[in-house]
Each structure stands twice: as structure tokens, then as C-alpha cells.
Design a protein around this motif. Structure first.
Motif, PDB file in Angstrom:
ATOM      1  N   VAL A 160      41.927  39.423  54.150  1.00 43.39           N
ATOM      2  CA  VAL A 160      43.127  39.069  54.905  1.00 43.39           C
ATOM      3  C   VAL A 160      44.151  38.515  53.922  1.00 43.39           C
ATOM      4  CG1 VAL A 160      44.105  37.656  56.751  1.00 43.39           C
ATOM      5  CG2 VAL A 160      41.760  38.524  56.956  1.00 43.39           C
ATOM      6  N   GLY A 161      45.363  39.055  53.923  1.00 42.30           N
ATOM      7  CA  GLY A 161      46.417  38.536  53.056  1.00 42.30           C
ATOM      8  C   GLY A 161      46.009  38.553  51.588  1.00 42.30           C
ATOM      9  N   GLU A 162      46.084  37.372  50.961  1.00 48.14           N
ATOM     10  CA  GLU A 162      45.682  37.250  49.555  1.00 48.14           C
ATOM     11  C   GLU A 162      44.225  37.655  49.349  1.00 48.14           C
ATOM     12  OE1 GLU A 162      47.410  36.599  46.951  1.00 48.14           O
ATOM     13  OE2 GLU A 162      49.276  35.695  47.675  1.00 48.14           O
ATOM     14  N   GLY A 163      43.434  37.549  50.407  1.00 49.35           N
ATOM     15  CA  GLY A 163      42.034  37.932  50.307  1.00 49.35           C
ATOM     16  C   GLY A 163      41.841  39.408  50.007  1.00 49.35           C
ATOM     17  N   LYS A 164      42.816  40.242  50.377  1.00 48.84           N
ATOM     18  CA  LYS A 164      42.704  41.658  50.039  1.00 48.84           C
ATOM     19  C   LYS A 164      42.724  41.841  48.527  1.00 48.84           C
ATOM     20  CE  LYS A 164      44.531  43.773  54.252  1.00 48.84           C
ATOM     21  NZ  LYS A 164      45.380  44.833  54.816  1.00 48.84           N
ATOM     22  N   VAL A 165      43.606  41.117  47.863  1.00 50.09           N
ATOM     23  CA  VAL A 165      43.694  41.213  46.409  1.00 50.09           C
ATOM     24  C   VAL A 165      42.446  40.615  45.762  1.00 50.09           C
ATOM     25  CG1 VAL A 165      45.045  40.566  44.375  1.00 50.09           C
ATOM     26  CG2 VAL A 165      46.212  41.136  46.518  1.00 50.09           C
ATOM     27  N   ALA A 166      42.012  39.466  46.279  1.00 51.75           N
ATOM     28  CA  ALA A 166      40.824  38.817  45.714  1.00 51.75           C
ATOM     29  C   ALA A 166      39.594  39.709  45.860  1.00 51.75           C
ATOM     30  CB  ALA A 166      40.592  37.474  46.390  1.00 51.75           C
ATOM     31  N   ALA A 167      39.443  40.346  47.028  1.00 53.88           N
ATOM     32  CA  ALA A 167      38.291  41.225  47.239  1.00 53.88           C
ATOM     33  C   ALA A 167      38.374  42.448  46.336  1.00 53.88           C
ATOM     34  CB  ALA A 167      38.222  41.644  48.711  1.00 53.88           C
ATOM     35  N   TRP A 168      39.575  42.959  46.130  1.00 54.08           N
ATOM     36  CA  TRP A 168      39.756  44.098  45.223  1.00 54.08           C
ATOM     37  C   TRP A 168      39.324  43.713  43.810  1.00 54.08           C
ATOM     38  CZ3 TRP A 168      41.098  49.171  45.887  1.00 54.08           C
ATOM     39  CH2 TRP A 168      41.459  49.885  44.746  1.00 54.08           C
ATOM     40  N   ARG A 169      39.759  42.546  43.373  1.00 51.82           N
ATOM     41  CA  ARG A 169      39.415  42.105  42.018  1.00 51.82           C
ATOM     42  C   ARG A 169      37.915  41.895  41.855  1.00 51.82           C
ATOM     43  NH1 ARG A 169      44.608  38.024  41.648  1.00 51.82           N
ATOM     44  NH2 ARG A 169      46.117  39.613  40.949  1.00 51.82           N
ATOM     45  N   GLU A 170      37.245  41.515  42.940  1.00 49.10           N
ATOM     46  CA  GLU A 170      35.790  41.357  42.893  1.00 49.10           C
ATOM     47  C   GLU A 170      35.097  42.679  42.553  1.00 49.10           C
ATOM     48  OE1 GLU A 170      33.486  38.731  43.597  1.00 49.10           O
ATOM     49  OE2 GLU A 170      35.211  37.416  43.249  1.00 49.10           O
ATOM     50  N   LEU A 171      35.752  43.789  42.852  1.00 49.73           N
ATOM     51  CA  LEU A 171      35.179  45.098  42.534  1.00 49.73           C
ATOM     52  C   LEU A 171      35.248  45.396  41.038  1.00 49.73           C
ATOM     53  CD1 LEU A 171      36.738  47.184  45.460  1.00 49.73           C
ATOM     54  CD2 LEU A 171      34.396  46.331  45.313  1.00 49.73           C
ATOM     55  N   GLY A 172      36.084  44.647  40.315  1.00 49.20           N
ATOM     56  CA  GLY A 172      36.203  44.845  38.879  1.00 49.20           C
ATOM     57  C   GLY A 172      37.143  45.963  38.482  1.00 49.20           C
ATOM     58  N   PHE A 173      37.960  46.429  39.429  1.00 48.72           N
ATOM     59  CA  PHE A 173      38.885  47.518  39.145  1.00 48.72           C
ATOM     60  C   PHE A 173      40.212  46.979  38.618  1.00 48.72           C
ATOM     61  CE2 PHE A 173      36.950  49.955  42.972  1.00 48.72           C
ATOM     62  CZ  PHE A 173      35.902  50.393  42.177  1.00 48.72           C
ATOM     63  N   PRO A 174      40.936  47.793  37.848  1.00 50.78           N
ATOM     64  CA  PRO A 174      42.341  47.464  37.591  1.00 50.78           C
ATOM     65  C   PRO A 174      43.137  47.592  38.881  1.00 50.78           C
ATOM     66  CG  PRO A 174      41.840  49.659  36.774  1.00 50.78           C
ATOM     67  CD  PRO A 174      40.520  49.053  37.199  1.00 50.78           C
ATOM     68  N   ALA A 175      44.369  47.141  38.863  1.00 48.83           N
ATOM     69  CA  ALA A 175      45.215  47.214  40.052  1.00 48.83           C
ATOM     70  C   ALA A 175      45.349  48.656  40.525  1.00 48.83           C
ATOM     71  CB  ALA A 175      46.592  46.652  39.741  1.00 48.83           C
ATOM     72  N   ASP A 186      50.104  42.452  54.231  1.00 49.15           N
ATOM     73  CA  ASP A 186      49.814  43.425  53.176  1.00 49.15           C
ATOM     74  C   ASP A 186      50.606  43.162  51.897  1.00 49.15           C
ATOM     75  OD1 ASP A 186      48.126  44.935  54.909  1.00 49.15           O
ATOM     76  OD2 ASP A 186      49.914  45.809  55.826  1.00 49.15           O
ATOM     77  N   LEU A 187      51.581  42.271  51.950  1.00 47.99           N
ATOM     78  CA  LEU A 187      52.459  42.080  50.798  1.00 47.99           C
ATOM     79  C   LEU A 187      51.707  41.702  49.514  1.00 47.99           C
ATOM     80  CD1 LEU A 187      55.570  40.359  52.423  1.00 47.99           C
ATOM     81  CD2 LEU A 187      55.383  42.699  51.561  1.00 47.99           C
ATOM     82  N   PRO A 188      50.709  40.813  49.565  1.00 50.64           N
ATOM     83  CA  PRO A 188      49.993  40.520  48.308  1.00 50.64           C
ATOM     84  C   PRO A 188      49.367  41.760  47.689  1.00 50.64           C
ATOM     85  CG  PRO A 188      49.521  38.822  49.933  1.00 50.64           C
ATOM     86  CD  PRO A 188      50.250  39.917  50.655  1.00 50.64           C
ATOM     87  N   LEU A 189      48.790  42.616  48.509  1.00 50.97           N
ATOM     88  CA  LEU A 189      48.191  43.848  47.996  1.00 50.97           C
ATOM     89  C   LEU A 189      49.264  44.763  47.411  1.00 50.97           C
ATOM     90  CD1 LEU A 189      45.580  45.538  47.718  1.00 50.97           C
ATOM     91  CD2 LEU A 189      46.133  46.548  49.935  1.00 50.97           C
ATOM     92  N   LEU A 190      50.390  44.884  48.102  1.00 49.95           N
ATOM     93  CA  LEU A 190      51.462  45.740  47.609  1.00 49.95           C
ATOM     94  C   LEU A 190      52.014  45.215  46.284  1.00 49.95           C
ATOM     95  CD1 LEU A 190      53.482  46.551  50.876  1.00 49.95           C
ATOM     96  CD2 LEU A 190      51.415  47.629  49.981  1.00 49.95           C
ATOM     97  N   GLU A 191      52.148  43.897  46.196  1.00 46.94           N
ATOM     98  CA  GLU A 191      52.670  43.287  44.971  1.00 46.94           C
ATOM     99  C   GLU A 191      51.724  43.459  43.797  1.00 46.94           C
ATOM    100  OE1 GLU A 191      53.232  39.336  46.375  1.00 46.94           O
ATOM    101  OE2 GLU A 191      55.223  39.742  47.249  1.00 46.94           O
ATOM    102  N   SER A 192      50.443  43.629  44.072  1.00 42.81           N
ATOM    103  CA  SER A 192      49.454  43.746  42.995  1.00 42.81           C
ATOM    104  C   SER A 192      49.388  45.147  42.409  1.00 42.81           C
ATOM    105  CB  SER A 192      48.064  43.360  43.524  1.00 42.81           C
ATOM    106  OG  SER A 192      47.507  44.413  44.319  1.00 42.81           O
ATOM    107  N   ALA A 193      49.966  46.129  43.092  1.00 42.19           N
ATOM    108  CA  ALA A 193      49.805  47.531  42.703  1.00 42.19           C
ATOM    109  C   ALA A 193      50.881  47.969  41.728  1.00 42.19           C
ATOM    110  CB  ALA A 193      49.843  48.405  43.950  1.00 42.19           C
ATOM    111  N   GLY A 194      50.660  49.144  41.113  1.00 42.63           N
ATOM    112  CA  GLY A 194      51.696  49.726  40.276  1.00 42.63           C
ATOM    113  C   GLY A 194      52.974  49.915  41.062  1.00 42.63           C
ATOM    114  N   VAL A 195      52.849  50.431  42.264  1.00 42.63           N
ATOM    115  CA  VAL A 195      53.966  50.496  43.206  1.00 42.63           C
ATOM    116  C   VAL A 195      53.400  50.307  44.605  1.00 42.63           C
ATOM    117  CG1 VAL A 195      53.835  53.023  43.327  1.00 42.63           C
ATOM    118  CG2 VAL A 195      55.938  51.867  44.031  1.00 42.63           C
ATOM    119  N   GLY A 196      54.078  49.491  45.391  1.00 45.83           N
ATOM    120  CA  GLY A 196      53.658  49.250  46.760  1.00 45.83           C
ATOM    121  C   GLY A 196      54.705  49.772  47.730  1.00 45.83           C
ATOM    122  N   TYR A 197      54.248  50.402  48.778  1.00 43.35           N
ATOM    123  CA  TYR A 197      55.149  50.937  49.796  1.00 43.35           C
ATOM    124  C   TYR A 197      54.940  50.167  51.097  1.00 43.35           C
ATOM    125  CZ  TYR A 197      56.072  54.837  46.676  1.00 43.35           C
ATOM    126  OH  TYR A 197      56.443  55.603  45.590  1.00 43.35           O
TER     127      TYR A 197
END
Length: 204
Positions: A160-175, A186-197
């Protein structure tokens, strides 16, 4: 990292078409991939078919004032329901309206080896069923999980929110190369990506 707000469908499709095998896309589900909310409707299903005393109205009120708590409640309502997956699918199917151009572009991504991740604040079971209904069976799922039978235990961080980014990082992937969403959650996830729509929410 940039966010493009209210893009044209053709702009999003072009960005997805440009991705190559091994690239990763992270997309929200409800309001982004489809009109409908699989979390809310899963709770409605529990109240309608499994537990007639379940206070669905109280859950919906909670979603207005405590969004993360409500998302956790929806996941709790589906704890242990995996054996009833087919019944849940029958309930959800007529309630989802896919964003066809986006689903088609993501399906094409999967077919050429792009990793498509659905990163959802809904229960994992509901997100999986929703993906199957709209034809994205090849997508990977990152959503709220309730491992085991113990009430109140979730796989952390919850998505949820920032948790989407935190959970993604737990996978060990780049953005992710591209991220898609439709709301402030969804804004935290969009901000973490190369480009967010940031799309307009898909309506029925």
C-alpha cells in the motif's frame, strides 16, 4: 525518474512497445488495468456467499478513513479462501471491465519476455483472479499476502502506498522501467520507476 500525468493511450502503448526482454513493468490493478475493485468486491463476496453476518458496510467505511487498515481487512477476509477460487472468479468476472488497450499491450510485453508485475493493494488471491479474468495470466503478482492461518499476520511490507516500493525492493530488482497507476496511492511506485504514467481511473 518522471511522472507523466493523464497520458494518451497511444503514449502508454508506445512506451510499453519499446520495452525489451528482461525489462520490468510494475502496474497497479484496480482503476488501472480494469474498472472495478477486486478487494472491495472480494469482501462483498464473503458477505454475500460465505458469511452473511460480515459487516461489509463497516469495511467500506473503514476504507474511507483508514485505507491501509481496510486493505489489510480485505486480505484477512480472504485468508484461507484459495480452495474457493473458482467461486470468487464467478463473482468477480461480471464486475471487472478491462482497459483493453493496456491489457493488450501488457500481454504483448509478456509474450516477448518483458516481466509484467501487478503491484496491488488488494489481497493476492483477488489480484491473481482479476489478472486471470482479464487475460494476464502471465503476469507476476505482488499484493497483500496472509501466510498461514494466524489472524493478523501479513507478509510485510504490505503493498500500500510506499509499501509498494518497499515490497518491490525486497525482491532485489532495480527500479521498474515503466510503472502504471491511477491514484495517489500509486505515486510512490510511479516516482520510483524510469517513467511513471498516472492514468485517469478506468471507469465502468
Amino acid at each position: 525518474m518522471q511522472i507523466i500525468r493523464d497520458p494518451l493511450p497511444s503514449e502508454v502503448d508506445a512506451a510499453l512497445d519499446a520495452l525489451r526482454p528482461g525489462d520490468r513493468v510494475a502496474t497497479d490493478a484496480d482503476g488501472t488495468l480494469w474498472a472495478g475493485d477486486v478487494g472491495d468486491d472480494s469482501v462483498r463476496w464473503v458477505g454475500a456467499e460465505l458469511e452473511p453476518t460480515y459487516d461489509v458496510a463497516a469495511y467500506l467505511r473503514r476504507m474511507e478513513t483508514d485505507y491501509e487498515g481496510g486493505c489489510r481487512e480485505a486480505a484477512e477476509a480472504l485468508r484461507g479462501r484459495a480452495p474457493l477460487r473458482a467461486a470468487l472468479a464467478r463473482f468477480l468476472a461480471p464486475r471487472l471491465r478491462p482497459r483493453d488497450h493496456l491489457v493488450s499491450a501488457l500481454r504483448a510485453c509478456i509474450e516477448r519476455g518483458v516481466e509484467v508485475w501487478i503491484v496491488s493493494a488488494s489481497p493476492r488471491l483477488a489480484a491473481e483472479v482479476g489478472a486471470e479474468i482479464v487475460g494476464l495470466q502471465g503476469a507476476k503478482i505482488l499484493a497483500i499476502e496472509t501466510p498461514g492461518a494466524t489472524p493478523g499476520v501479513f507478509t510485510e511490507p504490505v503493498t500500500v502506498g510506499e509499501g509498494k516500493v518497499a515490497a518491490w525492493r525486497e525482491l532485489g530488482f532495480p527500479a521498474p522501467a515503466v510503472a502504471l497507476g491511477d491514484s495517489k496511492w500509486d505515486l510512490p511506485l510511479l516516482e520510483s520507476a524510469g517513467v511513471g504514467y498516472l492514468l485517469r481511473a478506468c471507469s465502468s
